[in-house]
Design a protein around this motif. Structure first.
Motif, PDB file in Angstrom:
ATOM      1  N   UNK A   1     -14.420 -14.275 -32.233  1.00 56.71           N
ATOM      2  CA  UNK A   1     -14.646 -15.454 -33.080  1.00 56.71           C
ATOM      3  C   UNK A   1     -16.138 -15.691 -33.248  1.00 56.71           C
ATOM      4  N   UNK A   2     -16.890 -15.556 -32.167  1.00 54.64           N
ATOM      5  CA  UNK A   2     -18.340 -15.731 -32.239  1.00 54.64           C
ATOM      6  C   UNK A   2     -18.963 -14.677 -33.162  1.00 54.64           C
ATOM      7  N   UNK A   3     -18.489 -13.431 -33.067  1.00 60.49           N
ATOM      8  CA  UNK A   3     -19.019 -12.363 -33.912  1.00 60.49           C
ATOM      9  C   UNK A   3     -18.717 -12.629 -35.378  1.00 60.49           C
ATOM     10  N   UNK A   4     -17.467 -13.021 -35.657  1.00 60.22           N
ATOM     11  CA  UNK A   4     -17.074 -13.316 -37.030  1.00 60.22           C
ATOM     12  C   UNK A   4     -17.866 -14.498 -37.576  1.00 60.22           C
ATOM     13  N   UNK A   5     -18.062 -15.490 -36.727  1.00 63.52           N
ATOM     14  CA  UNK A   5     -18.825 -16.662 -37.158  1.00 63.52           C
ATOM     15  C   UNK A   5     -20.280 -16.289 -37.454  1.00 63.52           C
ATOM     16  N   UNK A   6     -20.853 -15.404 -36.662  1.00 60.16           N
ATOM     17  CA  UNK A   6     -22.235 -14.974 -36.897  1.00 60.16           C
ATOM     18  C   UNK A   6     -22.368 -14.289 -38.251  1.00 60.16           C
ATOM     19  N   UNK A   7     -21.410 -13.439 -38.589  1.00 61.39           N
ATOM     20  CA  UNK A   7     -21.428 -12.767 -39.896  1.00 61.39           C
ATOM     21  C   UNK A   7     -21.279 -13.791 -41.013  1.00 61.39           C
ATOM     22  N   UNK A   8     -20.372 -14.750 -40.829  1.00 60.46           N
ATOM     23  CA  UNK A   8     -20.146 -15.770 -41.850  1.00 60.46           C
ATOM     24  C   UNK A   8     -21.372 -16.664 -42.014  1.00 60.46           C
ATOM     25  N   UNK A   9     -22.102 -16.856 -40.930  1.00 61.05           N
ATOM     26  CA  UNK A   9     -23.311 -17.678 -40.997  1.00 61.05           C
ATOM     27  C   UNK A   9     -24.376 -16.996 -41.855  1.00 61.05           C
ATOM     28  N   UNK A  10     -24.446 -15.673 -41.787  1.00 61.42           N
ATOM     29  CA  UNK A  10     -25.386 -14.937 -42.639  1.00 61.42           C
ATOM     30  C   UNK A  10     -25.000 -15.104 -44.108  1.00 61.42           C
ATOM     31  N   UNK A  11     -23.700 -15.017 -44.393  1.00 64.92           N
ATOM     32  CA  UNK A  11     -23.246 -15.230 -45.768  1.00 64.92           C
ATOM     33  C   UNK A  11     -23.524 -16.666 -46.214  1.00 64.92           C
ATOM     34  N   UNK A  12     -23.414 -17.620 -45.290  1.00 63.09           N
ATOM     35  CA  UNK A  12     -23.735 -19.009 -45.617  1.00 63.09           C
ATOM     36  C   UNK A  12     -25.179 -19.116 -46.092  1.00 63.09           C
ATOM     37  N   UNK A  13     -26.070 -18.448 -45.374  1.00 59.87           N
ATOM     38  CA  UNK A  13     -27.480 -18.457 -45.767  1.00 59.87           C
ATOM     39  C   UNK A  13     -27.661 -17.829 -47.144  1.00 59.87           C
ATOM     40  N   UNK A  14     -27.033 -16.680 -47.369  1.00 56.67           N
ATOM     41  CA  UNK A  14     -27.206 -15.969 -48.634  1.00 56.67           C
ATOM     42  C   UNK A  14     -26.734 -16.820 -49.808  1.00 56.67           C
ATOM     43  N   UNK A  15     -25.545 -17.414 -49.687  1.00 56.90           N
ATOM     44  CA  UNK A  15     -24.991 -18.212 -50.781  1.00 56.90           C
ATOM     45  C   UNK A  15     -25.839 -19.451 -51.034  1.00 56.90           C
ATOM     46  N   UNK A  16     -26.248 -20.123 -49.968  1.00 56.42           N
ATOM     47  CA  UNK A  16     -27.089 -21.310 -50.140  1.00 56.42           C
ATOM     48  C   UNK A  16     -28.435 -20.929 -50.759  1.00 56.42           C
ATOM     49  N   UNK A  17     -29.011 -19.814 -50.326  1.00 56.19           N
ATOM     50  CA  UNK A  17     -30.285 -19.369 -50.886  1.00 56.19           C
ATOM     51  C   UNK A  17     -30.136 -19.010 -52.357  1.00 56.19           C
ATOM     52  N   UNK A  18     -29.019 -18.385 -52.722  1.00 54.81           N
ATOM     53  CA  UNK A  18     -28.787 -18.046 -54.128  1.00 54.81           C
ATOM     54  C   UNK A  18     -28.699 -19.297 -54.988  1.00 54.81           C
ATOM     55  N   UNK A  19     -28.019 -20.310 -54.489  1.00 51.28           N
ATOM     56  CA  UNK A  19     -27.938 -21.572 -55.228  1.00 51.28           C
ATOM     57  C   UNK A  19     -29.312 -22.216 -55.350  1.00 51.28           C
ATOM     58  N   UNK A  20     -30.126 -22.088 -54.302  1.00 49.39           N
ATOM     59  CA  UNK A  20     -31.490 -22.616 -54.358  1.00 49.39           C
ATOM     60  C   UNK A  20     -32.341 -21.862 -55.371  1.00 49.39           C
ATOM     61  N   UNK A  21     -32.161 -20.547 -55.448  1.00 45.42           N
ATOM     62  CA  UNK A  21     -32.899 -19.764 -56.435  1.00 45.42           C
ATOM     63  C   UNK A  21     -32.538 -20.203 -57.849  1.00 45.42           C
ATOM     64  N   UNK A  22     -31.244 -20.403 -58.084  1.00 48.12           N
ATOM     65  CA  UNK A  22     -30.798 -20.852 -59.405  1.00 48.12           C
ATOM     66  C   UNK A  22     -31.386 -22.217 -59.746  1.00 48.12           C
ATOM     67  N   UNK A  23     -31.352 -23.121 -58.778  1.00 43.85           N
ATOM     68  CA  UNK A  23     -31.877 -24.466 -59.021  1.00 43.85           C
ATOM     69  C   UNK A  23     -33.380 -24.439 -59.221  1.00 43.85           C
ATOM     70  N   UNK A  24     -34.080 -23.659 -58.401  1.00 42.30           N
ATOM     71  CA  UNK A  24     -35.525 -23.574 -58.521  1.00 42.30           C
ATOM     72  C   UNK A  24     -35.957 -23.020 -59.860  1.00 42.30           C
ATOM     73  N   UNK A  25     -35.209 -22.058 -60.393  1.00 41.23           N
ATOM     74  CA  UNK A  25     -35.556 -21.486 -61.684  1.00 41.23           C
ATOM     75  C   UNK A  25     -35.336 -22.460 -62.823  1.00 41.23           C
ATOM     76  N   UNK A  26     -34.671 -23.567 -62.529  1.00 40.88           N
ATOM     77  CA  UNK A  26     -34.537 -24.601 -63.534  1.00 40.88           C
ATOM     78  C   UNK A  26     -35.887 -25.145 -63.967  1.00 40.88           C
ATOM     79  N   UNK A  27     -36.907 -24.956 -63.131  1.00 39.16           N
ATOM     80  CA  UNK A  27     -38.261 -25.424 -63.462  1.00 39.16           C
ATOM     81  C   UNK A  27     -38.843 -24.685 -64.661  1.00 39.16           C
ATOM     82  N   UNK A  28     -38.292 -23.506 -64.973  1.00 40.97           N
ATOM     83  CA  UNK A  28     -38.732 -22.790 -66.164  1.00 40.97           C
ATOM     84  C   UNK A  28     -38.267 -23.481 -67.442  1.00 40.97           C
TER      85      UNK A  28
END
Length: 264
Positions: free
Chosen positions: A141-168
């Motif tokens: 469970x800890x291993x699976x959660x660690x992998x899912x936490x990395x995906x959490x970062x990736x998805x949140x970062x992608x949403x941040x990239x999309x929002x940040x590019x709104x400044x264009x």
């Protein structure tokens, strides 16, 4: 080229280390926040053993883990991009021999690693000593959660990239950034677990990427999702991580053609 991006992680980590006192105080702030939620849910449960399948112990664990995980995946990439577009420094990034969006992603990951080691982990230890939190005993469970936490970062970062590019496209994106943060905290299940949403809202959330940031990993960690359901959750995270690349690339291609500098 790969070593350059790895250096970006190291440099951002060291930059965050210079201001580590801010994050030590943040552990206290998050602990107080979790404590407020604990007493809030304790009052709601009363004599009830469970609400929508959540026991009080599961809810306490869910709140603690969700907020501490937020410390890892949270970043201000969107605001950094918006500021660089506003002052014109982003124009210089276009002529440098690297991918600007990847640079931001790896910088955010360096910040996330710092938060993981010096905020999330010690913070979780502190709240475990204060509140009745049930940690999983199965290493898988800890291993699976660690992998899912990395995906959490990736998805949140992608949403941040999309929002940040709104400044264009928008001269002032402050309102957009605040709205995005509220949407993520609400629909990712940080404020309230999605299982407690009204039926129509929970159904809507299933079609949005936000639940893949916090709710799905926390559901696996607390034992609400096990076996095939847990594997399906991580598969959904991976799918959203790939799908979000498409609007990012389309928006980035269009943004490069319409850059105008507001200052600098």
């Amino acid at each position: 080229m790969t070593s350059m991006y790895l250096d970006l992680i190291r440099i951002r980590f060291l930059m965050m280390l210079a201001y580590r006192v801010n994050y030590y105080s943040g552990i206290v702030i998050y602990a107080v926040n979790i404590g407020a939620y604990f007493f809030f849910w304790h009052a709601i449960y009363g004599d009830q053993e469970a609400i929508r399948g959540f026991t009080l112990a599961q809810m306490t664990t869910y709140v603690a883990v969700t907020w501490m995980a937020r410390a890892f995946y949270f970043n201000n990439l969107d605001r950094e991009i918006a500021n660089e577009v506003r002052d014109g420094s982003v124009a210089i990034q276009f002529i440098r021999p690297y991918n600007y969006l990847l640079v931001k992603l790896f910088q955010g990951f360096g910040e996330g690693l710092f938060r993981l080691l010096l905020f999330m982990t010690p913070g979780l230890v502190v709240v475990c000593l204060i509140f009745p939190i049930e940690l999983p005993r199965d290493p898988a469970v800890w291993l699976l959660y660690a992998v899912m936490l990395v995906f959490s970062f990736i998805i949140n970062a992608e949403l941040n990239l999309l929002t940040g590019m709104g400044a264009f496209y928008i001269e002032n994106v402050d309102g957009l950034l605040r709205m995005k943060r509220v949407f993520i905290d609400l629909f990712s299940g940080v404020l309230v677990p999605i299982a407690l949403f009204p039926g129509w809202l929970a159904a809507l959330s299933e079609w949005l990427p936000f639940q893949a940031i916090a709710y799905l990993p926390s559901a696996v960690f607390t034992g609400r999702s096990t076996g095939d359901e847990a594997l399906a959750a991580i598969g959904l995270q991976a799918a959203w991580a790939v799908v979000l690349i498409i609007p990012i690339m389309l928006m980035w291609r269009a943004a490069r053609k319409r850059l105008f500098v507001q200052g600098g």
